[in-house]
Design a protein around this motif. Sequence first.
Motif, mmCIF file in Angstrom:
data_model
loop_
_atom_site.group_PDB
_atom_site.id
_atom_site.type_symbol
_atom_site.label_atom_id
_atom_site.label_comp_id
_atom_site.label_asym_id
_atom_site.label_seq_id
_atom_site.Cartn_x
_atom_site.Cartn_y
_atom_site.Cartn_z
ATOM 1 N N ARG A 185 6.322 -2.648 -0.996
ATOM 2 C CA ARG A 185 5.788 -2.505 -2.348
ATOM 3 C C ARG A 185 4.291 -2.188 -2.306
ATOM 4 N NH1 ARG A 185 5.979 -7.622 -6.225
ATOM 5 N NH2 ARG A 185 4.409 -8.280 -4.701
ATOM 6 N N PHE A 186 3.575 -2.908 -1.453
ATOM 7 C CA PHE A 186 2.131 -2.680 -1.327
ATOM 8 C C PHE A 186 1.854 -1.255 -0.857
ATOM 9 C CE2 PHE A 186 -1.883 -3.148 1.137
ATOM 10 C CZ PHE A 186 -2.706 -3.584 0.103
ATOM 11 N N LEU A 187 2.575 -0.788 0.137
ATOM 12 C CA LEU A 187 2.361 0.549 0.688
ATOM 13 C C LEU A 187 2.736 1.643 -0.309
ATOM 14 C CD1 LEU A 187 3.771 -0.018 4.281
ATOM 15 C CD2 LEU A 187 1.386 0.434 3.695
ATOM 16 N N TYR A 188 3.829 1.441 -1.017
ATOM 17 C CA TYR A 188 4.283 2.477 -1.935
ATOM 18 C C TYR A 188 3.397 2.547 -3.172
ATOM 19 C CZ TYR A 188 7.345 5.523 -4.580
ATOM 20 O OH TYR A 188 7.840 6.581 -5.296
ATOM 21 N N GLU A 189 3.042 1.383 -3.705
ATOM 22 C CA GLU A 189 2.246 1.379 -4.936
ATOM 23 C C GLU A 189 0.797 1.805 -4.696
ATOM 24 O OE1 GLU A 189 2.715 -2.462 -6.693
ATOM 25 O OE2 GLU A 189 4.780 -2.065 -7.349
ATOM 26 N N LYS A 190 0.248 1.512 -3.521
ATOM 27 C CA LYS A 190 -1.163 1.809 -3.268
ATOM 28 C C LYS A 190 -1.378 3.200 -2.662
ATOM 29 C CE LYS A 190 -5.321 -0.581 -1.625
ATOM 30 N NZ LYS A 190 -5.919 -0.654 -2.969
ATOM 31 N N TRP A 191 -0.453 3.645 -1.798
ATOM 32 C CA TRP A 191 -0.646 4.939 -1.118
ATOM 33 C C TRP A 191 0.546 5.891 -1.273
ATOM 34 C CZ3 TRP A 191 -2.089 0.338 1.428
ATOM 35 C CH2 TRP A 191 -3.470 0.166 1.560
ATOM 36 N N ALA A 192 1.565 5.492 -2.024
ATOM 37 C CA ALA A 192 2.763 6.318 -2.215
ATOM 38 C C ALA A 192 3.389 6.731 -0.885
ATOM 39 C CB ALA A 192 2.438 7.549 -3.059
ATOM 40 N N ILE A 193 3.425 5.796 0.064
ATOM 41 C CA ILE A 193 4.027 6.071 1.369
ATOM 42 C C ILE A 193 5.525 6.338 1.200
ATOM 43 C CG2 ILE A 193 4.621 5.082 3.618
ATOM 44 C CD1 ILE A 193 1.671 5.858 3.354
ATOM 45 N N LYS A 194 5.993 7.462 1.737
ATOM 46 C CA LYS A 194 7.401 7.834 1.609
ATOM 47 C C LYS A 194 8.063 8.138 2.947
ATOM 48 C CE LYS A 194 6.824 9.725 -3.049
ATOM 49 N NZ LYS A 194 6.949 10.934 -3.904
ATOM 50 N N GLN A 195 7.328 7.924 4.050
ATOM 51 C CA GLN A 195 7.863 8.183 5.390
ATOM 52 C C GLN A 195 7.528 7.009 6.284
ATOM 53 O OE1 GLN A 195 7.520 12.973 5.901
ATOM 54 N NE2 GLN A 195 5.632 11.846 6.150
ATOM 55 N N ALA A 196 8.483 6.602 7.118
ATOM 56 C CA ALA A 196 8.267 5.444 7.984
ATOM 57 C C ALA A 196 8.914 5.667 9.344
ATOM 58 C CB ALA A 196 8.834 4.179 7.343
ATOM 59 N N LEU A 197 8.228 5.204 10.381
ATOM 60 C CA LEU A 197 8.760 5.185 11.742
ATOM 61 C C LEU A 197 8.820 3.736 12.202
ATOM 62 C CD1 LEU A 197 6.684 8.116 13.294
ATOM 63 C CD2 LEU A 197 9.012 8.210 12.353
ATOM 64 N N ILE A 198 9.875 3.401 12.927
ATOM 65 C CA ILE A 198 10.084 2.032 13.395
ATOM 66 C C ILE A 198 9.889 1.987 14.899
ATOM 67 C CG2 ILE A 198 11.615 0.044 13.385
ATOM 68 C CD1 ILE A 198 10.854 1.128 10.578
ATOM 69 N N ALA A 199 8.823 1.320 15.348
ATOM 70 C CA ALA A 199 8.525 1.200 16.780
ATOM 71 C C ALA A 199 9.159 -0.076 17.298
ATOM 72 C CB ALA A 199 7.021 1.175 17.002
ATOM 73 N N ASP A 200 10.272 0.056 17.994
ATOM 74 C CA ASP A 200 11.041 -1.119 18.406
ATOM 75 C C ASP A 200 11.761 -0.788 19.711
ATOM 76 O OD1 ASP A 200 12.283 -3.617 18.357
ATOM 77 O OD2 ASP A 200 12.944 -3.436 16.277
ATOM 78 N N VAL A 201 12.537 -1.744 20.187
ATOM 79 C CA VAL A 201 13.265 -1.611 21.448
ATOM 80 C C VAL A 201 14.757 -1.628 21.168
ATOM 81 C CG1 VAL A 201 13.736 -2.716 23.673
ATOM 82 C CG2 VAL A 201 11.405 -2.675 22.767
#
Length: 303
Positions: A185-201
């Motif tokens: 919510r914070f990312l979308y409302e403040k910067w309109a982030i619409k793409q995400a990468l998941i760094a995991d194993v």
Amino acid sequence: MDDLLKEILLINSVSGDESRISACLRNHILKRRSSWNVSPEIFFGEEFQENILLVFGEPKTAAFAHMDTVGFTSRYENQLVPIGGPEVISGTWVQGQDAVGGIRCRIEEKEGNLYHDFPRAIQRGTVLSYEQNIRTDPGTIQAAYLDNRLGLYALLKLCETLEHGVVVFTTYEEHGGGSMPFLLRFLYEKWAIKQALIADVTWITDGVHLHQGAVVSLRDSFIPRKTFLDKIVRLAEESGVPYQLEVEAAGGSDGREIQMSPYPIDWCFVGVGAENPHTPAEKASFFDLDCMIKLYQYLMQNL
């Protein structure tokens, strides 16, 4: 293996008890950010619990890595309750601390229940984690908690060159999540982030192998949007970085909470494979880790 990776491997951070690894990451960030290409805006503190967000330039894409690990909670009558999905192997050493003192004991399974062999009662609610034993050779590293210390390390290295994007260190992933909804919510409302990468194993399987490069997952128990996956695969091919494509029917990551969120955010898992998942002897390839870092650098620049 450099000192940073060793440092974060030696810090316990079972789900719900991430304060020590969060403090370690904050200290590293505050000391090093002035030497990075772009010094990020940092968000942390009580309103973010132990989570940390680093905002570089004008971001369009966020990269996530979870800080927590699997472990155990002490119960009654020498019983233990799993946190997340640790692989239970009788005789495995675990460690922790309660108000009485330090704890080092072995776990065993009897008739479907877990027990410890510590000579005194462990205070209820005490968190125990695998005893760490880091082993390396020229090509591989074997240790507890490569899931997800390798993801943390890769994103910290990404921070050194990142110009535009958000790097997010999250909590609770191994035990069902819970921090992602308010972070999204914070990312979308403040910067309109619409793409995400998941760094995991992820796991080594019949289709994912050590020393074959980073892993781009086309699906696990959840299915990302194909148009976004196609973009990731095209960029991975353009990058020239060795990578592998994963297709699985089970498992999950912080991506599941993105997909279940009310926000139109595309996501893709980009990580490394490891043998012996959720055991004290997870094994991964330094070559694959290097490929993961290089692929993140390219993707975050070109998405």
